[in-house]
Design a protein around this motif. Sequence first.
Motif, PDB file in Angstrom:
ATOM      1  N   LYS A   1      14.243   6.621 -16.361  1.00  0.00           N
ATOM      2  CA  LYS A   1      13.533   6.267 -17.437  1.00  0.00           C
ATOM      3  C   LYS A   1      12.694   4.982 -17.362  1.00  0.00           C
ATOM      4  O   LYS A   1      13.378   4.089 -16.647  1.00  0.00           O
ATOM      5  N   ILE A   2      11.725   4.842 -17.707  1.00  0.00           N
ATOM      6  CA  ILE A   2      10.792   3.579 -17.630  1.00  0.00           C
ATOM      7  C   ILE A   2      10.428   2.991 -18.910  1.00  0.00           C
ATOM      8  O   ILE A   2      10.100   3.674 -19.823  1.00  0.00           O
ATOM      9  N   ILE A   3      10.682   1.843 -18.832  1.00  0.00           N
ATOM     10  CA  ILE A   3      10.283   1.001 -20.158  1.00  0.00           C
ATOM     11  C   ILE A   3       9.212  -0.081 -19.760  1.00  0.00           C
ATOM     12  O   ILE A   3       9.585  -0.859 -18.866  1.00  0.00           O
ATOM     13  N   ALA A   4       8.227  -0.099 -20.601  1.00  0.00           N
ATOM     14  CA  ALA A   4       7.088  -0.853 -20.119  1.00  0.00           C
ATOM     15  C   ALA A   4       6.781  -1.755 -21.234  1.00  0.00           C
ATOM     16  O   ALA A   4       6.703  -1.641 -22.350  1.00  0.00           O
ATOM     17  N   ILE A   5       6.861  -3.149 -20.738  1.00  0.00           N
ATOM     18  CA  ILE A   5       6.701  -4.180 -21.772  1.00  0.00           C
ATOM     19  C   ILE A   5       5.496  -5.054 -21.452  1.00  0.00           C
ATOM     20  O   ILE A   5       5.591  -5.659 -20.234  1.00  0.00           O
ATOM     21  N   ASN A   6       4.396  -5.113 -22.380  1.00  0.00           N
ATOM     22  CA  ASN A   6       3.165  -5.733 -21.854  1.00  0.00           C
ATOM     23  C   ASN A   6       2.441  -5.982 -22.981  1.00  0.00           C
ATOM     24  O   ASN A   6       2.247  -4.940 -23.969  1.00  0.00           O
ATOM     25  N   PRO A   7       1.593  -7.159 -23.136  1.00  0.00           N
ATOM     26  CA  PRO A   7       0.689  -7.059 -24.402  1.00  0.00           C
ATOM     27  C   PRO A   7      -0.540  -5.979 -24.353  1.00  0.00           C
ATOM     28  O   PRO A   7      -0.979  -5.579 -25.368  1.00  0.00           O
ATOM     29  N   LEU A   8      -0.912  -5.703 -23.322  1.00  0.00           N
ATOM     30  CA  LEU A   8      -1.773  -4.767 -23.076  1.00  0.00           C
ATOM     31  C   LEU A   8      -1.373  -3.376 -22.795  1.00  0.00           C
ATOM     32  O   LEU A   8      -0.624  -3.092 -21.817  1.00  0.00           O
ATOM     33  N   PRO A   9      -1.860  -2.212 -23.185  1.00  0.00           N
ATOM     34  CA  PRO A   9      -1.297  -0.984 -23.044  1.00  0.00           C
ATOM     35  C   PRO A   9      -2.183  -0.346 -21.604  1.00  0.00           C
ATOM     36  O   PRO A   9      -3.064   0.197 -21.543  1.00  0.00           O
ATOM     37  N   GLU A  10      -1.498  -0.848 -20.324  1.00  0.00           N
ATOM     38  CA  GLU A  10      -2.289  -0.543 -19.092  1.00  0.00           C
ATOM     39  C   GLU A  10      -2.158   0.808 -18.786  1.00  0.00           C
ATOM     40  O   GLU A  10      -0.956   1.215 -18.865  1.00  0.00           O
ATOM     41  N   ALA A  11      -3.016   1.388 -18.248  1.00  0.00           N
ATOM     42  CA  ALA A  11      -3.222   2.490 -17.848  1.00  0.00           C
ATOM     43  C   ALA A  11      -2.002   3.037 -16.846  1.00  0.00           C
ATOM     44  O   ALA A  11      -1.540   4.111 -16.855  1.00  0.00           O
TER      45      ALA A  11
ATOM     46  N   LEU B   1       4.434   8.142 -17.118  1.00  0.00           N
ATOM     47  CA  LEU B   1       5.241   7.102 -16.527  1.00  0.00           C
ATOM     48  C   LEU B   1       6.152   6.434 -17.594  1.00  0.00           C
ATOM     49  O   LEU B   1       7.482   6.765 -17.493  1.00  0.00           O
ATOM     50  N   ALA B   2       5.671   5.676 -18.536  1.00  0.00           N
ATOM     51  CA  ALA B   2       6.394   4.927 -19.475  1.00  0.00           C
ATOM     52  C   ALA B   2       7.126   5.859 -20.283  1.00  0.00           C
ATOM     53  O   ALA B   2       6.255   6.584 -21.195  1.00  0.00           O
ATOM     54  N   ASP B   3       8.445   5.703 -20.615  1.00  0.00           N
ATOM     55  CA  ASP B   3       9.126   6.548 -21.598  1.00  0.00           C
ATOM     56  C   ASP B   3       9.019   5.979 -23.132  1.00  0.00           C
ATOM     57  O   ASP B   3       9.129   6.411 -24.178  1.00  0.00           O
ATOM     58  N   LEU B   4       8.926   4.466 -22.745  1.00  0.00           N
ATOM     59  CA  LEU B   4       8.613   3.803 -24.127  1.00  0.00           C
ATOM     60  C   LEU B   4       7.887   2.389 -23.549  1.00  0.00           C
ATOM     61  O   LEU B   4       8.124   1.852 -22.553  1.00  0.00           O
ATOM     62  N   TYR B   5       6.792   2.343 -24.288  1.00  0.00           N
ATOM     63  CA  TYR B   5       5.902   1.072 -24.284  1.00  0.00           C
ATOM     64  C   TYR B   5       6.011  -0.084 -25.455  1.00  0.00           C
ATOM     65  O   TYR B   5       6.040   0.450 -26.659  1.00  0.00           O
ATOM     66  N   LEU B   6       6.465  -1.087 -25.172  1.00  0.00           N
ATOM     67  CA  LEU B   6       6.589  -2.161 -26.094  1.00  0.00           C
ATOM     68  C   LEU B   6       5.444  -3.232 -26.319  1.00  0.00           C
ATOM     69  O   LEU B   6       5.410  -3.950 -25.000  1.00  0.00           O
ATOM     70  N   PRO B   7       4.608  -3.267 -26.999  1.00  0.00           N
ATOM     71  CA  PRO B   7       3.381  -4.050 -27.045  1.00  0.00           C
ATOM     72  C   PRO B   7       3.743  -5.460 -27.476  1.00  0.00           C
ATOM     73  O   PRO B   7       3.275  -6.036 -28.462  1.00  0.00           O
ATOM     74  N   VAL B   8       4.470  -5.942 -26.579  1.00  0.00           N
ATOM     75  CA  VAL B   8       5.142  -7.501 -27.064  1.00  0.00           C
ATOM     76  C   VAL B   8       3.949  -8.649 -27.327  1.00  0.00           C
ATOM     77  O   VAL B   8       3.106  -8.387 -26.451  1.00  0.00           O
TER      78      VAL B   8
END
Length: 797
Positions: free
Chosen positions: A275-285, A306-313
Amino acid sequence: MQEGQHQDEPAKGNETPATARFKALPDAENPYRLSGLQLTPLKKWAAGIPAVKAALADLFEQGIPFRGALALFKMNQFDGFDCSSCAWPDPDDDRSPLGEYCENGAKALAEEATTKKITAEFFRNHSVYDLARLSDFEIGRLGRLTEPVYLPEGGTHYQPISWDDAFKKIAGHLNALASPDEAAFYTSGRTSNEASFVYQLFVREYGTNNMPDCSNMCHETSGAALRPTIGIGKGTVTLEDFYDTDVIVIIGQNPGTNAPRMLSALEKGKKNGAKIIAINPLPEAGLMGFRNPQEISGILGSGGKLADLYLPVKINGDMALLKAIELLLLDFEKSAPGQVLDHAFIQEKTIGYEAFTRQFENYTLAALAEAAGLTQEAIFEAAQMLAFKKRIIFCWGMGITQQPNGVDMIREMLNILLLKGSIGKPGAGVCPVRGHSNVQGNRTMLINEKPTDLQLDRLEEVFGFTAPRKHGYDVVRAIKAMQEEKLKVLFCMGGNFLSATPDTTYTAAAIRKLNLTAFVSTKLNRGHLIHGRESIILPTLSRSDRDVVNGEVQIVSTENSMGVVQSSKGMLTPVSDQLINETRIACRLAMATLQGKTVVDWQRYADSYDAVRDDIEKCIPGFENYNTRVRQKGGFYLPNAARDGDFITAEFGNRAPFTLTGLPETTLAHDEYMMATTRTHDQFNTTIYGLDDRYRGIKNERRVIFMNEKDLEKAGLKEGDKVDLFNYDDGVERIAPLFVVVPYPVPEKNTVTYFPETNVLVSVNNVVKESNMPASKHVKIKIRRHTPEIYQRINAL
């Protein structure tokens, strides 16, 4: 109006006293002009056929479709040359016969494989001032440097100089200094192991540790965080770990642009159940999806998520997020004792657990979620994904390392891994994703302004000279020392020092106080145009060029992000017979400067890089039998005790400490925003390949500012409006004029711009605690409608 000048840009001649100085001094920044922004839909996936087309287009644009294509098939192959772009590792065994490179790697190859040339005639026809009127993109398209050139004091044009005279002049400046500490020697991440070793050896025999390098601006924070806690300042995972893990957390990093080959590793991990968790202010492709151009599904299908969960911190909300996850993990453990935390690992391998857990009596999930700019539900989902898994990898980039509290945030990630026992075992650990191709190898080769006594003792034992012990200047301290006139000479082994560094106006003024600037480069860049009283450019071979010394084709070596040392052998015919490899440049500089005072056989090194490797083996642990092992298929791994579960630290013995960190306190006035700088997809570090940022929907422009739509409405702005940006740190007004507003899904009160265009807004005093790196991802700015009068204010500065 001068040709190419924007209608709002002031003419830079001698029309008024306020603008007259521009004729005497070239511009320190990119020209203040717009290219004609076009917006396209945001991408939700990276790579695919568009990436293939973009890679090949650069080869045709440079006029090298066949020369370039032949080189691409050798790039990153076992018997080929190492890509000069990012440091993502090559597979240990299975390498694609179609091409083991990415779009940005192909662009980097096209830049250095070009047959366009900058000759003495070119410099005769173009003054330094005229060249500075070009944008970084235009300068980069001029071609390869072909011979040494010199700019005398008061001169307006670079002029040819022989290699011997160039070294003699540099040596004259160095030997005239009151102290070796009045010189600084910068290093770029493209420099090979061999060149880095002889370079630092010369600098230390000369008598100083003033060796600022690109690590001081990208991952110094990672080393500062990891070394005291796990005993090594590098990552602990291998590429194979990505293929067989449970969870990959990507925080403050955009693999689709910054390390595109990482997408293949993520895809493979996903197929194997990760599983992939993506954490970034920008929702990158590149965090959302991937279309592998080497697979049918990537060509004809929709690719893979790719990302199972995106957190727009929100910017600098990462620490609150990490603490919120820890709070939940501790709660989960109470509900399921022994199933969430690894108590055996905590007992045997760590120290400080009880003090660490007590801090959470003072935190609530609601307050932490608000500080992170996220919902409690989203954080709960992330914690659940980690709770019952043991094989966890944390990856990060400069979105973390360039925050003021970046060291603390990396240690907080490490706290999570220590709670889970998820380090020092297969499929688990830390992965700082390095930028330039050999930035990690530079540090291994002792390019370090703060060497250890053990390292210096070994140099003294092997070579017999007394090594300087006083710590030298890092990048930020070097800039301040130039401004204070404590430095007189700056020698740059590669790179674009001016454009990479913060506080552009301040830095440019500091550089202009130097007696001499000298640059080793493959191509012209803005750093050559902002110079000391005298300046020299020394042209060098690129990674892909064939390097023949005494009739033998030489190999060099590099170290990738995961500690693999491998050989690199160029195969292209150089564009000029006057180009010299960086290793030989360092040797000839040493011979010219040290002359009869040296105890090192520099000619031996210049004649054979095998000789360099023989002595690296004597000085640096892990390089035993170097010349044999580097020629083995795929090279060899350097020792990594933390990878094996041994945390050998100076203070805590064989235990890794839990670190107590605090939440950052950042307040913004009603008219202030937090800005982070980033790169475009058509860019690598300060090298600009084009004016598009395909994944973010930007075409034909770089002077843009991404803003939240609610912020636009509150400020009375709309898409396409022109604005000027201001920073007031240290009571100094810094101005970046003429940017175009682009609505974008970033958190409220957060903005994003491209570097180097907004480096001028980053105060030289806005640095990361402990690592002293520029905090370019955490800059307070004000935004005002653009007015032509702004240029008079800039001139006044």
